[in-house]
Scaffold this motif. Sequence first.
Motif, short mmCIF file in Angstrom:
data_model
loop_
_atom_site.label_atom_id
_atom_site.label_comp_id
_atom_site.label_asym_id
_atom_site.label_seq_id
_atom_site.Cartn_x
_atom_site.Cartn_y
_atom_site.Cartn_z
N PHE A 402 -7.32 -53.65 90.50
CA PHE A 402 -8.91 -54.15 90.90
C PHE A 402 -9.27 -55.09 91.93
N ASP A 403 -10.50 -54.94 92.41
CA ASP A 403 -10.77 -56.17 93.38
C ASP A 403 -11.51 -57.70 93.03
N ALA A 404 -12.33 -57.65 91.53
CA ALA A 404 -12.88 -58.16 90.91
C ALA A 404 -13.08 -57.59 89.33
N TYR A 405 -13.20 -59.03 88.77
CA TYR A 405 -13.01 -58.29 87.08
C TYR A 405 -14.03 -59.25 86.44
N ILE A 406 -15.07 -59.00 85.45
CA ILE A 406 -15.90 -59.74 85.22
C ILE A 406 -15.52 -59.85 83.65
N LEU A 407 -14.95 -61.20 83.31
CA LEU A 407 -14.08 -61.37 82.38
C LEU A 407 -14.36 -62.87 81.14
N ALA A 408 -14.72 -62.83 80.10
CA ALA A 408 -15.20 -64.03 79.70
C ALA A 408 -13.81 -64.17 78.48
N TRP A 409 -13.86 -65.27 78.44
CA TRP A 409 -13.26 -66.14 77.70
C TRP A 409 -13.78 -66.87 76.47
N SER A 410 -13.07 -67.12 75.17
CA SER A 410 -13.72 -67.24 74.07
C SER A 410 -13.42 -68.99 73.79
N GLY A 411 -12.55 -69.61 74.66
CA GLY A 411 -11.94 -70.85 75.01
C GLY A 411 -11.44 -71.83 73.63
N ARG A 412 -10.86 -72.50 74.39
CA ARG A 412 -10.06 -73.81 73.66
C ARG A 412 -10.51 -74.94 73.18
N ALA A 413 -9.92 -76.03 72.36
CA ALA A 413 -10.78 -77.10 72.22
C ALA A 413 -10.01 -77.74 73.83
N ASP A 414 -9.02 -77.81 73.37
CA ASP A 414 -7.87 -78.55 74.57
C ASP A 414 -8.03 -77.45 76.00
N PRO A 415 -8.54 -78.90 77.60
CA PRO A 415 -8.80 -77.52 78.80
C PRO A 415 -7.88 -76.85 78.56
N ASP A 416 -6.49 -77.47 78.55
CA ASP A 416 -5.03 -76.52 78.57
C ASP A 416 -5.67 -75.47 78.59
N GLY A 417 -5.70 -74.59 77.54
CA GLY A 417 -6.31 -73.61 76.27
C GLY A 417 -7.31 -72.83 77.01
N ASN A 418 -8.29 -73.35 78.31
CA ASN A 418 -8.61 -72.60 78.93
C ASN A 418 -8.21 -72.16 80.61
#
Lengths: 507, 313
Positions: A402-418
Amino acid sequence: MTRAAWNRHLTAAIALAATLAAAPAFAQTLRFGLAEDPDVLDPTLARTFVGRIVFASLCDKLFDIDDKLNIVPQLAESWQWSADGKALTMKLRPGVTFHDGEKFDAAAVKFNIERHKTMAGSNRRGELSLVSTVDVVDPMTARLNLSQPFSPLLAQLADRAGMMVSPKAAQAAGDKFGANPVCSGPFKFVERVAQDRIVLERYPNYWNKGAIHFDRIVFLPIVDATVRLANLKSGQLDFIERVAASDAAAVSSDSRFKLSKITEIGYQGITLNVGKSDLAKTTAIGKDRRVREAFELSLDRDGIVQVVMEGQATVGNQWVAPENPFYAKNMPIPKRDVAKAKALLAAAGMPNPTVTLMTATTSDAQKIAQVVQVMAKEAGFDVKIQSTEFATSLNLADKGQFDAYILAWSGRADPDGNIYSFDACKQPLNYAGFCKPEVDQLLNESRTTADVAARRATYEKIASIVLVERPIIYIYHRHWLWAYTNKLTGLRAIPDGLVRPQGLKFN
Amino acid sequence: MSTYLARRLATILPTLLFVTILIFSLQQLLPGDPAKVLAGEEQDPAVIAYLQKKMHLDQPLPVRYVYWLGGVLTGDLGESLRMQKPVTALIAEKLPVTIELALIAIVIALAIGIPAGIVSAVYKNRWPDYLANAVALWGLSTPNFWLGIMLILFFSVQLGWLPASGYVSPFEDLRANLAAMIMPAFVLGNAIAAVLMRHTRSAMLQVMSSDYVRTARAKGLNERVVVLKHALRNALTPVVTLGALELGTLLSGAVLTEQVFTIPGFGKLIVDAVFNRDYAVVQGVVLFTATAYIALNLLADLAYFLINPRLRG
């Protein structure tokens, strides 16, 4: 059945339904509409966001987070780090029992952490990889020993890795535990019919029972947002999560309901293939950083949020939202600048680069793709949208096709998880194929630093590299939209999008 | 009749075997690694490897087929890795729901379709015929999901008469069960009624112009008797076949309708399983519905014997 009998049945059915709809909701049952059907209800094996919503009522954790993402006690009353940051000692809450009556103590903590670490198929192993051993200091004190300091650990223990299940029940059920989970949360498991409902009932011996005002919670997965809302409006549900952004205005203006919104801890972004496969060496966007910068400058984030989310999102340019304490202030959100984008493309010798934008078939992702296509065109980009079913897109992303891919992340409380799994070399979620030794070093440094100011400084350094290299262009942070009957009070809006039942009640 | 039956039964086993091969190999054509989909957000490589091993994805295709077929022959359809539940248990859980929905839908379809077809044939090219045709055209051309959402908005949100979605077991509360089933069953039955009406009409027209009907009329029989006793019985043969086929289709799950009304039947089960690449569930459910479809076809053939005495040789 004769026609008359049929008529009688039908009339009776309609009459009953009318009575049900007109009568006040069952006072002590909270009927909760979920946007998806959760996966297995075993904290060790669980993999989905929606499952965490059910766990919030079913399984207590060692820690929790508050509305400002601070770590607060739950099953651990207090905690202390050793001077070298390699041992976490927790004083446990006394008088806590599991739903089968077993006592919660340090031995149970040891059992649970070891179960998370060793059970076949455990999804928690990675989160706890730095925990080497667990000591039972005394019956109500447990110590986790780490192979190296790991500051995101408390946040991990405030999520599924910190959920405690009854050792006795877990040993008896083995890998079938999820069919009949036994935890220590405010509600205990009653039954589950796949794709239909999950029923929990109040656990009378809950340690914080004064905060619980419902006898039952019934979770009903209803995938279609319109139907979920129709159920709320017709009185079959008291609460629905993930209201469609397009329905937010209508819910707000209806006096029977309340709408709650809070910015998520996750993000919506576009992942760019900068080195996942050899393809990245041949595409304009993969081989030249200026093209990526031009692509970002061609986008108007506010416009995207208005069109795609009807304003129900906060624009952002980083893995955490601008109000997060770890937001890198040295890298603010860039304004749209088509002229500069054109100049960058000209300097790169590619005034009209082609970008194939892969997107899942969900309506939000589709809308983003269309808006991006139009915006980027003004700067000279020829964006081709490639709509791909989710499982297939995951496969293509993993292979770097792929060149570009639209993707979401549900997130984690600590920034490390993001960020760690996305930007550190060869990590599982690093679909961009981004790899810079200095970034890896900084990411590891941020994990071993406990001091917030020092960590923020490290994240600023990381931001100044990755937001220039752009493996991911972050666009916005969605608002969690919850709609519920106006009788319901005591709702706490926590940015992880999970609903805590403590304090919730009907007026 | 018995030789015919024996011949029909003999073809069932090879057909089923062919179906298992088809289901299994078609599924392999689905792009995407099921282990990756099931591994969830974190995509932990250790979890992916574990799931691949558990699903035998590390083995060659024929070996996987033999694993599965071996299970099928011993009544083990495997386990849903997403829900951690045996596929047979899931089928047992969803089957009553699907059967009930299908039966109510087909009853609605027959109750509307056949009388409308008869009326339309008897009053050919007069206003009842035009009316029935217009209604049939509407039934055929209305998308299920749209009609479903409209019904929910009108009967649940506006009038508050019926629950918007969900399912209640009839053993728990029969009235609530019927209240929950009536809208989805009508949506499904409505479309089928249109098809049945069109077929009944054309079959009736054909029969009504045949010699024996003319003879019956010439004998001075009452028109009612001619239509209902002499003509309808012969006209029903193709309609029964069609009804059985439609019932078979309904039993394989009404995907969109179940999704809109959140009815936990086969349709929802299989769609979720396909998107989650829960292979064992897809294979198990498709095999089960294929078997049911074949069985229903056989029953329809048997019904011919009852309706048409000439076949009872």
